[in-house]
Design a protein around this motif. Sequence first.
Motif, PDB file in Angstrom:
ATOM      1  N   GLY A 109       0.956  -1.232   0.046  1.00  0.00           N
ATOM      2  CA  GLY A 109       0.007  -0.270   0.042  1.00  0.00           C
ATOM      3  C   GLY A 109       0.865   1.285   0.293  1.00  0.00           C
ATOM      4  N   VAL A 253      -5.895  -3.604  -5.377  1.00  0.00           N
ATOM      5  CA  VAL A 253      -5.473  -2.645  -4.659  1.00  0.00           C
ATOM      6  C   VAL A 253      -4.268  -1.820  -5.042  1.00  0.00           C
ATOM      7  CG1 VAL A 253      -4.829  -1.764  -2.993  1.00  0.00           C
ATOM      8  CG2 VAL A 253      -6.692  -3.230  -2.504  1.00  0.00           C
ATOM      9  N   THR A 257      -3.625   4.447  -5.890  1.00  0.00           N
ATOM     10  CA  THR A 257      -2.191   5.257  -5.204  1.00  0.00           C
ATOM     11  C   THR A 257      -3.413   6.349  -4.359  1.00  0.00           C
ATOM     12  OG1 THR A 257      -2.683   7.039  -6.611  1.00  0.00           O
ATOM     13  CG2 THR A 257      -0.637   4.337  -6.600  1.00  0.00           C
ATOM     14  N   ARG A 277      -6.759   6.148   1.600  1.00  0.00           N
ATOM     15  CA  ARG A 277      -5.817   4.884   2.092  1.00  0.00           C
ATOM     16  C   ARG A 277      -6.414   3.766   2.375  1.00  0.00           C
ATOM     17  NH1 ARG A 277      -6.720   1.657   6.828  1.00  0.00           N
ATOM     18  NH2 ARG A 277      -9.353   2.351   7.621  1.00  0.00           N
ATOM     19  N   LEU A 278      -4.985   3.078   1.462  1.00  0.00           N
ATOM     20  CA  LEU A 278      -5.028   1.220   1.194  1.00  0.00           C
ATOM     21  C   LEU A 278      -5.082   0.130   2.328  1.00  0.00           C
ATOM     22  CD1 LEU A 278      -3.304   1.762  -2.419  1.00  0.00           C
ATOM     23  CD2 LEU A 278      -5.411   2.512  -2.111  1.00  0.00           C
ATOM     24  N   ASP A 279      -6.328  -0.538   2.541  1.00  0.00           N
ATOM     25  CA  ASP A 279      -5.962  -1.352   3.935  1.00  0.00           C
ATOM     26  C   ASP A 279      -6.011  -2.818   2.725  1.00  0.00           C
ATOM     27  OD1 ASP A 279      -6.524  -3.383   5.618  1.00  0.00           O
ATOM     28  OD2 ASP A 279      -8.553  -2.895   5.876  1.00  0.00           O
ATOM     29  N   VAL A 280      -4.240  -2.545   2.563  1.00  0.00           N
ATOM     30  CA  VAL A 280      -3.736  -3.456   1.611  1.00  0.00           C
ATOM     31  C   VAL A 280      -4.271  -5.319   2.553  1.00  0.00           C
ATOM     32  CG1 VAL A 280      -1.724  -5.117   0.759  1.00  0.00           C
ATOM     33  CG2 VAL A 280      -2.113  -2.455   1.284  1.00  0.00           C
ATOM     34  N   VAL A 285     -10.274  -0.404  -1.068  1.00  0.00           N
ATOM     35  CA  VAL A 285      -9.557   0.786  -0.979  1.00  0.00           C
ATOM     36  C   VAL A 285     -10.489   1.675  -0.170  1.00  0.00           C
ATOM     37  CG1 VAL A 285      -9.515   2.643  -2.819  1.00  0.00           C
ATOM     38  CG2 VAL A 285      -8.881   0.489  -3.086  1.00  0.00           C
ATOM     39  N   SER A 354       1.891   9.764   1.084  1.00  0.00           N
ATOM     40  CA  SER A 354       2.188   9.393   0.979  1.00  0.00           C
ATOM     41  C   SER A 354       2.806   8.533   1.457  1.00  0.00           C
ATOM     42  CB  SER A 354       1.284   7.992  -0.264  1.00  0.00           C
ATOM     43  OG  SER A 354       0.969   6.898  -0.133  1.00  0.00           O
TER      44      SER A 354
END
Length: 379
Positions: A109, A253, A257, A277-280, A285, A354
Amino acid sequence: MPLDPALNSLGFAKAPAETRVVVAMSGGVDSSVVAAELAAEGYDVVGVTLQLYDHGAALAKKGACCAGRDIHDARRVAEAMGFPHYVLDYENVFRDAVIDEFADSYLAGATPVPCIRCNERVKFRDLLETAKDLDADCMATGHYIQRKMGAAGPELHQAADTARDQSYFLFSTTPEQLSYLRFPLGHLPSKAATRDLAAQHGLRVADKPDSQDICFVPNGNYASVIEKLRPGAADPGEIVHADGRVLGSHRGVIHYTIGQRRGLGIGGLADPLYVVRLDVENRRVIVGPKEMLATRTVPVREINWLGDGDFADATERNILVKVRSTRPPTEAVLRPVSETEAEVELLVAEEGVSPGQACVFYAPEGSRVLGGGWIWRGR
């Protein structure tokens, strides 16, 4: 150029012919001009080009840095100017030190900057050691940045042409490396001046276009490269609003970005939404309104300090920082947490900060680069 007339243009107290300099040649106009200029001044020039990946493989990009055409162009410059040129196979080193971390960071992420890692772990580490093995007095590159002598030794400064300045990508250069490196183009007023020098030397690369994007990422398509490096990485999941509402689904994901607005596939909503935010781990997403992207507190680690004194001695420092290569330096307060970690407080909130990006430190006045570190989590 040094002010001391007893020194040559690279800062050594001997004739250019007695000064060996290894030039890192990518095949582009910048490094070609560096090599040609030094050869014309009478230095003992040795050109070295790194083959960083198989230029015939699927990951390669036509015209990219260090691809087959560039190796040929670097060799041709060496032949024209009459100095030796070597091609070194660094493919395994590059994959282990740069490409694999790029893939893993992206999958986690983050938004990695592999060009910085390449300078740090390949060009300014392994290649620099190769230059020393060749008994070179120094190594020169075509980067647009300046090395100036200060009261405590060599300092790193932004290029004279701020539009070409590459200090963001060189913040991790250590003091030891800086003592050995030279950047002959940093004082030039523009890229046009570089091309003029190439034309004066009769170099065929004088009009060669600048390389774009990351050298091993075709057309800037990160996701396609990650899918080849890590098969199965593009697992689908949910697009979720910050308030918990499920708004739709995504195709992986890795296709998103922080700060992205377009291409989310969730049209029909009253207000525009952005990736916040990216919740891998849960393949989610997270999206929200633009104001959720604003950040003032930036945690930074793996700090390389190029300023005066011990980094952790001061409780805080007023500095300028860049949190993206394309953004100008902005006012901030730097608060050390340890020798290698700090908290940066931006005086004006920035959007799209980021994890995985660099946070580069600058002196509040002048052009000096004070080092920097890696943004590792958002707040």
